[in-house]
Design an enzyme around this catalytic site. Structure first.
Site, PDB file in Angstrom:
ATOM      1  N   ASP A 113       0.889  -1.155  -0.021  1.00 54.00           N
ATOM      2  CA  ASP A 113      -0.003  -0.022   0.018  1.00 54.00           C
ATOM      3  C   ASP A 113       0.869   1.310  -0.054  1.00 54.00           C
ATOM      4  O   ASP A 113       1.868   1.079  -0.442  1.00 54.00           O
ATOM      5  CB  ASP A 113      -0.998  -0.098   1.234  1.00 54.00           C
ATOM      6  CG  ASP A 113      -2.157   0.631   1.076  1.00 54.00           C
ATOM      7  OD1 ASP A 113      -2.170   1.916   0.578  1.00 54.00           O
ATOM      8  OD2 ASP A 113      -3.461   0.143   0.827  1.00 54.00           O
ATOM      9  N   ASP A 114       0.372   2.211   0.631  1.00 52.62           N
ATOM     10  CA  ASP A 114       1.099   3.647   0.542  1.00 52.62           C
ATOM     11  C   ASP A 114       2.344   3.450   1.360  1.00 52.62           C
ATOM     12  O   ASP A 114       2.510   2.733   2.275  1.00 52.62           O
ATOM     13  CB  ASP A 114       0.417   4.703   0.893  1.00 52.62           C
ATOM     14  CG  ASP A 114      -0.744   5.009   0.410  1.00 52.62           C
ATOM     15  OD1 ASP A 114      -0.661   5.085  -0.875  1.00 52.62           O
ATOM     16  OD2 ASP A 114      -2.040   5.632   0.884  1.00 52.62           O
ATOM     17  N   GLY A 171       4.683  -0.629  -3.860  1.00 53.91           N
ATOM     18  CA  GLY A 171       3.664   0.144  -3.280  1.00 53.91           C
ATOM     19  C   GLY A 171       2.681   1.027  -3.827  1.00 53.91           C
ATOM     20  O   GLY A 171       2.735   1.111  -5.243  1.00 53.91           O
ATOM     21  N   HIS A 172       2.082   1.776  -3.298  1.00 54.02           N
ATOM     22  CA  HIS A 172       1.091   2.637  -3.871  1.00 54.02           C
ATOM     23  C   HIS A 172       1.652   4.283  -3.847  1.00 54.02           C
ATOM     24  O   HIS A 172       0.817   5.120  -4.379  1.00 54.02           O
ATOM     25  CB  HIS A 172      -0.259   2.698  -3.169  1.00 54.02           C
ATOM     26  CG  HIS A 172      -0.935   1.571  -3.149  1.00 54.02           C
ATOM     27  ND1 HIS A 172      -2.382   1.127  -2.693  1.00 54.02           N
ATOM     28  CD2 HIS A 172      -0.768   0.496  -4.002  1.00 54.02           C
ATOM     29  CE1 HIS A 172      -2.586  -0.057  -3.175  1.00 54.02           C
ATOM     30  NE2 HIS A 172      -1.660  -0.623  -3.896  1.00 54.02           N
ATOM     31  N   GLY A 173       2.988   4.269  -3.593  1.00 51.24           N
ATOM     32  CA  GLY A 173       3.591   5.690  -3.684  1.00 51.24           C
ATOM     33  C   GLY A 173       3.195   6.497  -2.388  1.00 51.24           C
ATOM     34  O   GLY A 173       3.029   6.003  -1.300  1.00 51.24           O
TER      35      GLY A 173
END
Length: 394
Positions: free
Chosen positions: A218-219, A240-242
């Site tokens: 995730d983030d 991940g999501h940044g």
């Protein structure tokens, strides 16, 4: 028999000497460090003794494998001037979810001042057995799994040289903290692990996180509501999501987010790059202002720059009410690299409160597919300077 008695006396003298010097070793409070026995009670006994001391103290967790949790290292420790938790061992979380009552996380540090967590040790959340029970990406009515390390209303906190593996939910959470410095942190989980944010920051003031490596599902870093004076620098992120500001506006009476600086970071292979996201049907008004993203390298990142004010991860997002979170005074400066999608810049703001004063300076993002990258804009007041790839959309 005499030898056994002598050894016991030596252990007792060592424990007394350590206690009188302000060092509290969990082994002296019954920790087995065999990775099988539950050492939670020993950890809590050592913390209670340390918290009752006068002056500066050290809670020592020597090398070894410890099965622990959940535990709460809570204060206030009224006569303690500083607490150093020297975590040198390998700590494993219980995989029995029934041990975590609603709202409990694995390791909590709460209501203490001048806390340092260091030592080069590892917190292993053993999340793989719990991830199948995470329904939060599908429905709002879900049980939130325990985060690994949570700081609650701490002040003047230092965290360095710590590794977090396979958290059940978030790796590290800051809630209501003031003056936090985190460095040389490693947070790792597989790319398909749900909600394993590296850092989640909420209701905090004066947060500095730098020189750390985060690879999650995730983030890498998520910055929630009511945060101020947050600096993120030298982060290596991906997969991940940044790095995300948000999601914001989900609940009533959320606090504003302002004064953020995210700089000198490298993101590789992430699902998003630099993102601001707010819920499309936010029930209350809040704002995001004075944010700067500076000197960021994005390697093969989808959605490298994105403002999304219609965020909703669930299947049913039929509400037509626009987000009421206002976004203004945002700078993207010296952002370069490659995008895995043709749309490298997305500025999609709310029709209820359009974005104001969004500035892009020296942005150079190429599409890995070879064709030119493009930008998409909606309800935004944007200005541009220096290099612009993709070309401005307004």
């Amino acid at each position: 028999m005499k030898l056994l008695l002598l050894l016991c006396l030596m252990d007792c003298f060592l424990a007394i000497a350590q206690t009188s010097s302000g060092t509290f070793n969990v082994l002296n409070y019954g920790a087995m460090a065999d990775g099988i026995s539950d050492d939670s009670k020993a950890f809590m006994a050592a913390w209670k003794a340390a918290c009752s001391f006068t002056g500066g103290v050290k809670l020592l967790i020597p090398k070894g494998t410890y099965l622990v949790g959940p535990v709460k290292f809570d204060g206030p420790c009224r006569n303690v001037s500083s607490i150093t938790v020297s975590m040198e061992g390998y700590m494993k979380a219980s995989t029995n979810l029934s041990k975590y009552v609603s709202g409990d996380d694995w390791i909590q540090f709460g209501w203490v001042h001048h806390l340092t967590l260091t030592g080069g040790g590892t917190f292993d959340g053993q999340g793989a057995l719990s991830w199948p029970f995470n329904e939060c990406s599908k429905t709002e009515k879900c049980r939130v799994l325990p985060s690994s390390i949570k700081f609650v209303y701490t002040e003047h906190t230092v965290m360095n040289s710590i590794k977090s593996l396979n958290s059940k939910f978030f790796h590290i959470v800051l809630l209501g903290c003031k003056n936090f410095w985190g460095s040389n942190i490693v947070a790792q989980a597989p790319s398909d692990s749900p909600n394993t944010d590296g850092f989640h920051i909420e209701r905090s003031l004066g947060v500095n996180i730098y020189n750390s490596v985060i690879t999650t599902g995730d983030d890498c870093i998520s910055i929630g509501q009511s945060n101020e004076q947050v600096v993120i620098s030298g982060i290596t992120c991906g997969p991940g999501h940044g790095i995300s500001v948000g999601s914001l506006g989900r609940y009533e009476n959320e606090g504003d987010v302002k004064g953020l600086l995210i700089k000198d970071c490298t993101l590789s292979g992430t699902a998003n790059g630099l993102r601001i996201k707010t819920w499309k049907n936010s029930p209350g008004k809040s704002s995001v202002s004075n944010l700067t993203f500076q000197n960021i390298i994005l390697n093969s990142v989808a959605n490298p720059i994105i403002i999304d004010q219609a965020y909703c991860p669930y299947a049913d997002c039929s509400s037509k009410v626009p987000s009421l979170v206002s976004i203004r005074d945002i700078i993207f400066s010296d952002i370069r690299g490659t995008s895995t999608t043709p749309v490298a810049v997305t500025l999609k703001c709310s029709s209820g409160v359009p974005c104001e004063n969004v500035n892009l300076h020296d942005v150079h993002l190429r599409y890995v597919g070879g064709s030119p990258t493009i930008a998409e804009c909606l309800n935004v007041q944007a200005t541009y300077s220096g290099t612009q790839l993709p070309l401005p959309c307004n």
